[in-house]
Design an enzyme around this catalytic site. Structure first.
Site, PDB file in Angstrom:
ATOM      1  N   GLY A 269       7.185  -6.521  -3.306  1.00  0.00           N
ATOM      2  CA  GLY A 269       5.427  -6.700  -3.840  1.00  0.00           C
ATOM      3  C   GLY A 269       4.634  -6.046  -3.012  1.00  0.00           C
ATOM      4  O   GLY A 269       4.782  -6.055  -1.675  1.00  0.00           O
ATOM      5  N   SER A 270       3.650  -5.314  -3.583  1.00  0.00           N
ATOM      6  CA  SER A 270       2.997  -4.489  -3.051  1.00  0.00           C
ATOM      7  C   SER A 270       1.722  -3.743  -3.703  1.00  0.00           C
ATOM      8  O   SER A 270       1.586  -4.214  -4.772  1.00  0.00           O
ATOM      9  CB  SER A 270       3.807  -3.379  -2.143  1.00  0.00           C
ATOM     10  OG  SER A 270       4.514  -2.515  -3.227  1.00  0.00           O
ATOM     11  N   ARG A 271       1.308  -2.632  -3.340  1.00  0.00           N
ATOM     12  CA  ARG A 271       0.328  -2.003  -4.147  1.00  0.00           C
ATOM     13  C   ARG A 271       0.176  -0.595  -3.852  1.00  0.00           C
ATOM     14  O   ARG A 271       0.473  -0.128  -2.548  1.00  0.00           O
ATOM     15  CB  ARG A 271      -1.216  -2.683  -3.404  1.00  0.00           C
ATOM     16  CG  ARG A 271      -2.434  -1.850  -4.008  1.00  0.00           C
ATOM     17  CD  ARG A 271      -3.725  -2.770  -3.604  1.00  0.00           C
ATOM     18  NE  ARG A 271      -4.804  -1.910  -3.945  1.00  0.00           N
ATOM     19  CZ  ARG A 271      -6.173  -2.489  -4.042  1.00  0.00           C
ATOM     20  NH1 ARG A 271      -6.336  -3.742  -3.862  1.00  0.00           N
ATOM     21  NH2 ARG A 271      -7.114  -1.675  -4.164  1.00  0.00           N
TER      22      ARG A 271
END
Length: 221
Positions: free
Chosen positions: A171-173
């Protein structure tokens, strides 16, 4: 599949074997499911890389959550933010062909990657790529669950458009900073694929086949 999958899955499978040996077989199921999740999470599918001149491809799979002008050290830029949830492919790719001019790792917080503040506050790796007279910056930004950013290139390395360059775990950006004159091909809410989805076109006319579609997208924003 990314080799990290084996680092996570194999110890769990070994633990499952011990659990099955000393306890009832039913207790093995949770460990097997967890191992299967890691093998699936670290999948690394092949992608068809667009060949059109000036195309900037997405560096990651995910959902476009923000498209807006920002002021950076290089002046006015266009920022495209992509959120990766735990179900997305987390392998990162180079948005353009060129040379790695700068790699800057910034320690920080682990704010939810959906929060706009994460772009400035979170732990991140900022990569600058120069090619064909253009400069594109992309940021691997850790999220609430992501605690490990991997980048496999170094300053001076040559990369191709869509080439695998790293990974963000769990999970990240990813933010992409482009010249303000870029011709957008995406809007907020779009789902993109790393290496194959075109985010924008730089320093070139958009191909005739996609020009009107791109204009329609910008009109809908």
């Amino acid at each position: 599949m990314v080799r990290d999958a084996y680092y996570y899955a194999f110890p769990i499978l070994a633990a499952a074997a011990l659990i099955g040996w000393f306890t009832r077989p039913l207790w093995v199921l949770p460990a097997l499911l967890l191992a299967a999740f890691f093998l699936w999470f670290f999948r690394d599918p092949e992608r068809v890389i667009p060949s059109e001149a000036g195309a900037v491809v997405s560096p990651a799979d995910g959902k476009v959550t923000d498209v807006e002008p920002v002021i950076s050290s290089g002046g006015s830029r266009l920022r495209i933010s992509i959120f990766l949830n735990v179900f997305d492919v987390h392998v990162n790719r180079s948005p353009i062909a060129g040379s790695i001019r700068e790699v800057r790792y910034q320690r920080g917080k682990f704010v939810n990657a959906m929060n706009a503040a994460s772009a400035a506050q979170n732990e991140q790796n900022v990569v600058t790529v120069e090619g064909d007279g253009q400069t594109v910056v992309f940021k691997q930004i850790a999220g609430l669950l992501a605690r490990r950013i991997v980048f496999n290139k170094k300053v001076g390395d040559r990369v191709e458009r869509g080439e695998r360059v790293g990974l963000i775990k769990f999970g990240s950006r990813v933010d992409v900073l482009l010249d303000a004159s870029a011709a957008l091909e995406v809007k907020v809410g779009d789902h993109v694929k790393g290496g194959s989805s075109v985010l924008a076109y730089l320093n070139a006319e958009r191909p005739l086949a996609v020009r009107s579609a791109g204009q329609d997208r910008q009109g809908a924003m």
